[in-house]
Scaffold this motif. Structure first.
Motif, PDB file in Angstrom:
ATOM      1  N   PRO A 134       0.800  -1.221   0.000  1.00  0.00           N
ATOM      2  CA  PRO A 134       0.000   0.000   0.000  1.00  0.00           C
ATOM      3  C   PRO A 134       0.838   1.279   0.000  1.00  0.00           C
ATOM      4  O   PRO A 134       0.449   2.259  -0.620  1.00  0.00           O
ATOM      5  CB  PRO A 134      -0.822  -0.090   1.291  1.00  0.00           C
ATOM      6  CG  PRO A 134      -0.655  -1.458   1.813  1.00  0.00           C
ATOM      7  CD  PRO A 134       0.508  -2.085   1.140  1.00  0.00           C
ATOM      8  N   ALA A 135       1.974   1.270   0.693  1.00  0.00           N
ATOM      9  CA  ALA A 135       2.814   2.475   0.730  1.00  0.00           C
ATOM     10  C   ALA A 135       3.345   2.799  -0.660  1.00  0.00           C
ATOM     11  O   ALA A 135       3.353   3.970  -1.078  1.00  0.00           O
ATOM     12  CB  ALA A 135       3.978   2.297   1.709  1.00  0.00           C
ATOM     13  N   LEU A 136       3.765   1.786  -1.394  1.00  0.00           N
ATOM     14  CA  LEU A 136       4.276   2.011  -2.746  1.00  0.00           C
ATOM     15  C   LEU A 136       3.147   2.475  -3.669  1.00  0.00           C
ATOM     16  O   LEU A 136       3.331   3.399  -4.465  1.00  0.00           O
ATOM     17  CB  LEU A 136       4.931   0.750  -3.293  1.00  0.00           C
ATOM     18  CG  LEU A 136       5.540   0.857  -4.680  1.00  0.00           C
ATOM     19  CD1 LEU A 136       6.595   1.968  -4.738  1.00  0.00           C
ATOM     20  CD2 LEU A 136       6.145  -0.470  -5.106  1.00  0.00           C
ATOM     21  N   SER A 137       1.981   1.859  -3.541  1.00  0.00           N
ATOM     22  CA  SER A 137       0.835   2.282  -4.356  1.00  0.00           C
ATOM     23  C   SER A 137       0.472   3.738  -4.074  1.00  0.00           C
ATOM     24  O   SER A 137       0.181   4.497  -5.002  1.00  0.00           O
ATOM     25  CB  SER A 137      -0.376   1.397  -4.090  1.00  0.00           C
ATOM     26  OG  SER A 137      -0.111   0.069  -4.472  1.00  0.00           O
ATOM     27  N   LEU A 138       0.504   4.111  -2.809  1.00  0.00           N
ATOM     28  CA  LEU A 138       0.180   5.487  -2.439  1.00  0.00           C
ATOM     29  C   LEU A 138       1.192   6.477  -2.999  1.00  0.00           C
ATOM     30  O   LEU A 138       0.807   7.504  -3.572  1.00  0.00           O
ATOM     31  CB  LEU A 138       0.109   5.612  -0.914  1.00  0.00           C
ATOM     32  CG  LEU A 138      -0.202   7.005  -0.381  1.00  0.00           C
ATOM     33  CD1 LEU A 138      -1.607   7.422  -0.783  1.00  0.00           C
ATOM     34  CD2 LEU A 138      -0.031   7.044   1.123  1.00  0.00           C
ATOM     35  N   THR A 139       2.482   6.191  -2.867  1.00  0.00           N
ATOM     36  CA  THR A 139       3.490   7.132  -3.359  1.00  0.00           C
ATOM     37  C   THR A 139       3.476   7.223  -4.880  1.00  0.00           C
ATOM     38  O   THR A 139       3.618   8.306  -5.430  1.00  0.00           O
ATOM     39  CB  THR A 139       4.905   6.770  -2.860  1.00  0.00           C
ATOM     40  OG1 THR A 139       5.217   5.425  -3.233  1.00  0.00           O
ATOM     41  CG2 THR A 139       5.019   6.946  -1.367  1.00  0.00           C
ATOM     42  N   ARG A 140       3.294   6.109  -5.539  1.00  0.00           N
ATOM     43  CA  ARG A 140       3.206   6.145  -7.004  1.00  0.00           C
ATOM     44  C   ARG A 140       1.935   6.863  -7.463  1.00  0.00           C
ATOM     45  O   ARG A 140       1.953   7.604  -8.442  1.00  0.00           O
ATOM     46  CB  ARG A 140       3.272   4.732  -7.576  1.00  0.00           C
ATOM     47  CG  ARG A 140       4.663   4.158  -7.549  1.00  0.00           C
ATOM     48  CD  ARG A 140       4.727   2.803  -8.197  1.00  0.00           C
ATOM     49  NE  ARG A 140       6.095   2.321  -8.257  1.00  0.00           N
ATOM     50  CZ  ARG A 140       6.422   1.086  -8.555  1.00  0.00           C
ATOM     51  NH1 ARG A 140       5.478   0.177  -8.826  1.00  0.00           N
ATOM     52  NH2 ARG A 140       7.694   0.733  -8.596  1.00  0.00           N
ATOM     53  N   GLY A 141       0.843   6.626  -6.767  1.00  0.00           N
ATOM     54  CA  GLY A 141      -0.401   7.319  -7.095  1.00  0.00           C
ATOM     55  C   GLY A 141      -0.278   8.824  -6.895  1.00  0.00           C
ATOM     56  O   GLY A 141      -0.756   9.608  -7.721  1.00  0.00           O
ATOM     57  N   LEU A 142       0.370   9.229  -5.812  1.00  0.00           N
ATOM     58  CA  LEU A 142       0.606  10.648  -5.556  1.00  0.00           C
ATOM     59  C   LEU A 142       1.447  11.266  -6.675  1.00  0.00           C
ATOM     60  O   LEU A 142       1.124  12.349  -7.175  1.00  0.00           O
ATOM     61  CB  LEU A 142       1.301  10.838  -4.205  1.00  0.00           C
ATOM     62  CG  LEU A 142       1.735  12.257  -3.872  1.00  0.00           C
ATOM     63  CD1 LEU A 142       0.515  13.123  -3.590  1.00  0.00           C
ATOM     64  CD2 LEU A 142       2.676  12.255  -2.682  1.00  0.00           C
ATOM     65  N   ALA A 143       2.506  10.566  -7.075  1.00  0.00           N
ATOM     66  CA  ALA A 143       3.363  11.080  -8.153  1.00  0.00           C
ATOM     67  C   ALA A 143       2.580  11.178  -9.467  1.00  0.00           C
ATOM     68  O   ALA A 143       2.672  12.182 -10.182  1.00  0.00           O
ATOM     69  CB  ALA A 143       4.589  10.189  -8.325  1.00  0.00           C
ATOM     70  N   GLY A 144       1.807  10.156  -9.783  1.00  0.00           N
ATOM     71  CA  GLY A 144       1.042  10.166 -11.030  1.00  0.00           C
ATOM     72  C   GLY A 144      -0.028  11.240 -11.050  1.00  0.00           C
ATOM     73  O   GLY A 144      -0.179  11.968 -12.045  1.00  0.00           O
ATOM     74  N   LEU A 145      -0.762  11.360  -9.962  1.00  0.00           N
ATOM     75  CA  LEU A 145      -1.801  12.388  -9.875  1.00  0.00           C
ATOM     76  C   LEU A 145      -1.184  13.781  -9.905  1.00  0.00           C
ATOM     77  O   LEU A 145      -1.692  14.670 -10.590  1.00  0.00           O
ATOM     78  CB  LEU A 145      -2.637  12.194  -8.609  1.00  0.00           C
ATOM     79  CG  LEU A 145      -3.786  13.169  -8.415  1.00  0.00           C
ATOM     80  CD1 LEU A 145      -4.802  13.027  -9.545  1.00  0.00           C
ATOM     81  CD2 LEU A 145      -4.449  12.933  -7.070  1.00  0.00           C
ATOM     82  N   GLY A 146      -0.087  13.961  -9.176  1.00  0.00           N
ATOM     83  CA  GLY A 146       0.610  15.255  -9.188  1.00  0.00           C
ATOM     84  C   GLY A 146       1.058  15.628 -10.581  1.00  0.00           C
ATOM     85  O   GLY A 146       0.893  16.775 -11.012  1.00  0.00           O
ATOM     86  N   PHE A 147       1.601  14.655 -11.317  1.00  0.00           N
ATOM     87  CA  PHE A 147       2.031  14.918 -12.687  1.00  0.00           C
ATOM     88  C   PHE A 147       0.859  15.369 -13.551  1.00  0.00           C
ATOM     89  O   PHE A 147       0.952  16.379 -14.268  1.00  0.00           O
ATOM     90  CB  PHE A 147       2.684  13.671 -13.296  1.00  0.00           C
ATOM     91  CG  PHE A 147       2.895  13.784 -14.771  1.00  0.00           C
ATOM     92  CD1 PHE A 147       3.910  14.580 -15.285  1.00  0.00           C
ATOM     93  CD2 PHE A 147       2.065  13.125 -15.661  1.00  0.00           C
ATOM     94  CE1 PHE A 147       4.090  14.702 -16.653  1.00  0.00           C
ATOM     95  CE2 PHE A 147       2.240  13.245 -17.027  1.00  0.00           C
ATOM     96  CZ  PHE A 147       3.259  14.034 -17.525  1.00  0.00           C
ATOM     97  N   LEU A 148      -0.244  14.636 -13.499  1.00  0.00           N
ATOM     98  CA  LEU A 148      -1.397  14.974 -14.343  1.00  0.00           C
ATOM     99  C   LEU A 148      -1.968  16.350 -13.998  1.00  0.00           C
ATOM    100  O   LEU A 148      -2.319  17.122 -14.899  1.00  0.00           O
ATOM    101  CB  LEU A 148      -2.476  13.899 -14.223  1.00  0.00           C
ATOM    102  CG  LEU A 148      -2.125  12.539 -14.821  1.00  0.00           C
ATOM    103  CD1 LEU A 148      -3.222  11.518 -14.514  1.00  0.00           C
ATOM    104  CD2 LEU A 148      -1.876  12.642 -16.321  1.00  0.00           C
TER     105      LEU A 148
END
Length: 162
Positions: A134-148
């Motif tokens: 879950p921690a990796l999913s959260l950090t990757r999701g944050l990076a992806g959403l931030g990028f978009l």
């Protein structure tokens, strides 16, 4: 008010991305390539922990080989892909009432990549130290959403302006 300097602008991009990208409008192409390649270098460094972890789990492919492949992908292939995506977005924006100039499309994309680089470092460290979960999913999701969000706000701020 947009601050001077790269680091304050990167931080400000997370809460006022349109304003930051708008303030960078008119950067010459040589500066845009520096922005892109700096982002790519940070992305490469962000991959080191996960490649180290993978090399320890499966030593049949050593760390140096894994990083060599990442170097080829991140520093040579991704910049070409970024230029292609920026050109495609600019071309497709001509179908809308507010087209985006090719240089503005590059600026919005390249700045979004640089602005999200700290989140990519966090995701890389999480992948290397914690592993899947879950921690990796959260950090990757944050990076992806931030990028978009940053890319979209940048395009919106630059659309239709000449």
């Amino acid at each position: 008010m947009t601050r001077a300097g790269i680091v304050p602008r990167i931080l400000e991009s997370w809460w006022a991305p349109g304003r930051v990208v708008g303030s960078l409008r008119g950067l010459p192409d040589r500066a845009l390539i520096v922005v892109l390649m700096t982002a790519m270098l940070i992305f490469l460094v962000a991959q080191a922990p996960v490649h180290q972890r993978a090399a320890q789990i499966d030593p049949s492919v050593p760390f140096q080989a894994r990083m060599g492949g990442a170097l080829l992908a991140v520093m040579f292939m991704l910049p070409l892909l970024a230029y292609a995506v920026a050109a495609l977005v600019s071309a497709l924006s001509r179908l809308t009432p507010r087209p985006v100039a090719p240089q503005d499309s590059r600026l919005a994309l390249f700045w979004a990549l640089l602005a999200v680089a700290p989140a990519m470092l966090l995701a890389g460290m999480t992948a290397g130290l914690v592993g899947p979960g879950p921690a990796l999913s959260l950090t990757r999701g944050l990076a992806g959403l931030g990028f978009l969000v940053i890319w979209g706000a940048g395009l919106r701020a630059l659309a239709g302006k000449r």
